[in-house]
Design a protein around this motif. Structure first.
Motif, PDB file in Angstrom:
ATOM      1  N   TYR A   1      20.809  -1.297 -74.234  1.00  0.00           N
ATOM      2  CA  TYR A   1      20.523  -2.227 -73.139  1.00  0.00           C
ATOM      3  C   TYR A   1      19.946  -1.466 -71.935  1.00  0.00           C
ATOM      4  O   TYR A   1      18.985  -1.914 -71.295  1.00  0.00           O
ATOM      5  CB  TYR A   1      21.795  -2.982 -72.724  1.00  0.00           C
ATOM      6  CG  TYR A   1      22.412  -3.825 -73.817  1.00  0.00           C
ATOM      7  CD1 TYR A   1      21.698  -4.158 -74.967  1.00  0.00           C
ATOM      8  CD2 TYR A   1      23.734  -4.295 -73.698  1.00  0.00           C
ATOM      9  CE1 TYR A   1      22.276  -4.926 -75.964  1.00  0.00           C
ATOM     10  CE2 TYR A   1      24.310  -5.072 -74.681  1.00  0.00           C
ATOM     11  CZ  TYR A   1      23.579  -5.378 -75.830  1.00  0.00           C
ATOM     12  OH  TYR A   1      24.148  -6.140 -76.811  1.00  0.00           O
ATOM     13  N   TYR A   2      20.563  -0.316 -71.642  1.00  0.00           N
ATOM     14  CA  TYR A   2      20.039   0.512 -70.538  1.00  0.00           C
ATOM     15  C   TYR A   2      18.631   1.030 -70.862  1.00  0.00           C
ATOM     16  O   TYR A   2      17.758   1.095 -69.986  1.00  0.00           O
ATOM     17  CB  TYR A   2      20.969   1.689 -70.267  1.00  0.00           C
ATOM     18  CG  TYR A   2      22.266   1.303 -69.601  1.00  0.00           C
ATOM     19  CD1 TYR A   2      22.311   1.050 -68.222  1.00  0.00           C
ATOM     20  CD2 TYR A   2      23.437   1.177 -70.337  1.00  0.00           C
ATOM     21  CE1 TYR A   2      23.505   0.697 -67.611  1.00  0.00           C
ATOM     22  CE2 TYR A   2      24.630   0.814 -69.740  1.00  0.00           C
ATOM     23  CZ  TYR A   2      24.659   0.563 -68.372  1.00  0.00           C
ATOM     24  OH  TYR A   2      25.831   0.199 -67.758  1.00  0.00           O
ATOM     25  N   GLY A   3      18.453   1.392 -72.141  1.00  0.00           N
ATOM     26  CA  GLY A   3      17.136   1.886 -72.555  1.00  0.00           C
ATOM     27  C   GLY A   3      16.064   0.822 -72.393  1.00  0.00           C
ATOM     28  O   GLY A   3      14.959   1.104 -71.898  1.00  0.00           O
ATOM     29  N   ASN A   4      16.397  -0.408 -72.806  1.00  0.00           N
ATOM     30  CA  ASN A   4      15.427  -1.501 -72.684  1.00  0.00           C
ATOM     31  C   ASN A   4      15.122  -1.814 -71.214  1.00  0.00           C
ATOM     32  O   ASN A   4      13.974  -2.069 -70.848  1.00  0.00           O
ATOM     33  CB  ASN A   4      15.954  -2.761 -73.381  1.00  0.00           C
ATOM     34  CG  ASN A   4      15.883  -2.652 -74.884  1.00  0.00           C
ATOM     35  OD1 ASN A   4      15.593  -1.585 -75.424  1.00  0.00           O
ATOM     36  ND2 ASN A   4      16.154  -3.746 -75.586  1.00  0.00           N
ATOM     37  N   ARG A   5      16.172  -1.794 -70.408  1.00  0.00           N
ATOM     38  CA  ARG A   5      15.934  -2.103 -68.987  1.00  0.00           C
ATOM     39  C   ARG A   5      15.142  -0.970 -68.324  1.00  0.00           C
ATOM     40  O   ARG A   5      14.309  -1.220 -67.440  1.00  0.00           O
ATOM     41  CB  ARG A   5      17.256  -2.343 -68.254  1.00  0.00           C
ATOM     42  CG  ARG A   5      17.038  -2.942 -66.858  1.00  0.00           C
ATOM     43  CD  ARG A   5      18.326  -3.427 -66.234  1.00  0.00           C
ATOM     44  NE  ARG A   5      19.166  -2.324 -65.789  1.00  0.00           N
ATOM     45  CZ  ARG A   5      20.292  -2.467 -65.076  1.00  0.00           C
ATOM     46  NH1 ARG A   5      20.699  -3.688 -64.735  1.00  0.00           N
ATOM     47  NH2 ARG A   5      21.007  -1.424 -64.734  1.00  0.00           N
TER      48      ARG A   5
END
Length: 456
Positions: free
Chosen positions: A64-68
């Motif tokens: 999720y952090y990577g996508n954001r």
């Protein structure tokens, strides 16, 4: 039984938590999928919102952090992206690729410094590298486009700005860059329209404000200078063109035209050296500017700098092979050829339009002045020099007093043809024929260096 009951209680207490945890994960995944859908549609703001909801539901999920982080990079928010990227790496080192956000930040810093130094090529390089990681970042694209315009690469700059305007027709930065390209291509009136439009979208857009003010001032000064020139007020035209040249040194094409215009004014004022300098400045700014080469070439001819004139006309003819330019080159080459011969008009001290009587009178004066007998008492060196001049005077008279020879001489044709070889020329024969035989005149000394002439 008590133990069994306690276990049941424990089971009864933990089962709802597990169920809630699974539900949370499913909901977080749903937010992530919605974020992915918006990301695919390049709606990065909505993608950011859904990835944030996913993180709020499951704050320990590295993806999720990577996508954001990827979304923030597309939005050009690289410092925030770096924070998310670092968090994704802490949670799962397989997300190490997002360390590129740090590289992008470095490119951005370098570009900002180099822009202040006006090293626009390096800025373009940095933005190209940054856009490899964030291909949708409008801010980087605009900075690249602005620098391309400053480098004179207008089609490329226009293309970048137009791509942004297709997605966002109200983007003030892109409107400014479009105007900047037109401004530097000397399409000032159209440029002003784009600057005004940019200021409508962003009234505090400082660059658009300055460019709009410069464009209007430049257009007004140039038009006033043209008007003064047409009215024959060359002094005022010179002053107005000079003032216009001080408005914006970055506007190369317009300034090249202003230098050429001022050069034309100087040629009208017969300040030919100044005119040549102005035309030289014009071609330094724009080496394809035919009008400036033509103006400078004419000034070179007027100042008898024939080799320079030929060079300019050759440049013009190589660029535009027209009959007119070919003839101008041919004429300059003829003048160059003529300039390398003896100038018989100068030797006799007469104008090129001198009459037959004026030529005879000039010959009489110069022949007597340089006759060897007059300098018989001088040093051997002086005698030799005067004998040479006496011969040249005779040559000049022989050519200029004969209509056929004079015509050939004036047209630049070779005088050695058709029996006009001057190598066997005898100046004394001309002198005797002009003044008469022996006894018709005499040189007598009346004192050191003084002579008087006695004619029969």
């Amino acid at each position: 039984m008590a133990a069994a009951a306690e276990c049941d209680v424990v089971m009864a207490a933990t089962e709802p938590e597990l169920l809630d945890d699974e539900e949370t994960k499913r909901e977080a995944e749903s937010f992530k999928e919605q974020g992915n859908a918006y990301y695919a549609k390049k709606d990065y703001n909505e993608a950011y919102n859904y990835y944030t909801k996913a993180i709020d539901m499951c704050p320990k999920n590295a993806s999720y952090y990577g996508n954001r982080a990827a979304t923030l990079m597309m939005l050009g928010k690289f410092r925030e992206a770096l924070v998310d990227a670092q968090q994704s790496v802490r949670l799962d080192d397989s997300f190490v690729r997002f360390k590129n956000a740090n590289a992008v930040i470095e490119y951005e810093k370098i570009a900002e410094t180099d822009f202040e130094k006006r090293d626009f090529r390096k800025v373009v390089f940095c933005m190209d590298r940054a856009l490899e990681y964030a291909p949708a970042c409008h801010r980087f694209k605009i900075l690249k486009a602005e620098c391309l315009a400053m480098l004179g690469r207008y089609p490329e700059a226009q293309s970048v700005a137009s791509d942004i305007l297709r997605m966002d027709s109200t983007n003030a930065d892109a409107l400014y860059v479009r105007g900047l390209c037109l401004y530097y291509e000397d399409c000032i009136e159209k440029a002003v329209q784009f600057f005004v439009q940019a200021l409508r979208m962003a009234p505090d857009h400082e660059k658009a404000c300055v460019a709009c003010r410069n464009a209007k001032a430049l257009k007004a000064k140039k038009e006033d200078g043209n008007k003064a020139f047409k009215e024959g007020n060359y002094k005022l035209a010179y002053e107005l063109y000079t003032e216009a040249l001080g408005i914006d040194p970055n506007n190369i094409k317009t300034n090249a035209k202003l230098y050429c215009n001022r050069g034309t004014v100087n040629s009208k004022l017969r300040k030919l050296d100044d005119a040549i300098e102005d035309c030289t400045n014009a071609v330094k700014l724009d080496d394809t500017y035919i009008k400036a080469y033509l103006r400078r070439a004419q000034c070179y001819l007027d100042t008898e700098q024939y080799e320079e004139a030929v060079r300019d006309y050759e440049k013009v003819y190589q660029t535009e092979k027209t009959k007119e330019h070919k003839q101008l080159l041919k004429n300059a080459q003829l003048e160059l050829k003529k300039s390398k011969r003896k100038d018989y008009y100068k030797i006799l001290g007469v104008d090129k339009n001198a009459s037959e009587d004026e030529i005879k009178k000039a010959y009489r004066k110069r022949a007597l002045m340089h006759h060897p007998d007059r300098h018989s008492g001088a040093s051997a060196e002086v005698q030799k020099e005067e004998e040479k001049k006496f011969k040249e005077v005779g040559e000049a008279f022989t050519i200029l007093s004969d209509p056929k020879k004079k015509t050939r001489y004036d047209s630049g044709q070779d005088l050695d043809e058709e029996g006009m070889n001057m190598g066997d020329f005898d100046a004394n024969n001309i002198f005797k024929a002009f003044f008469g035989g022996p006894g018709g005149f005499s040189f007598e000394a009346s004192g050191p260096g003084n002579f008087f002439f006695q004619f029969g």
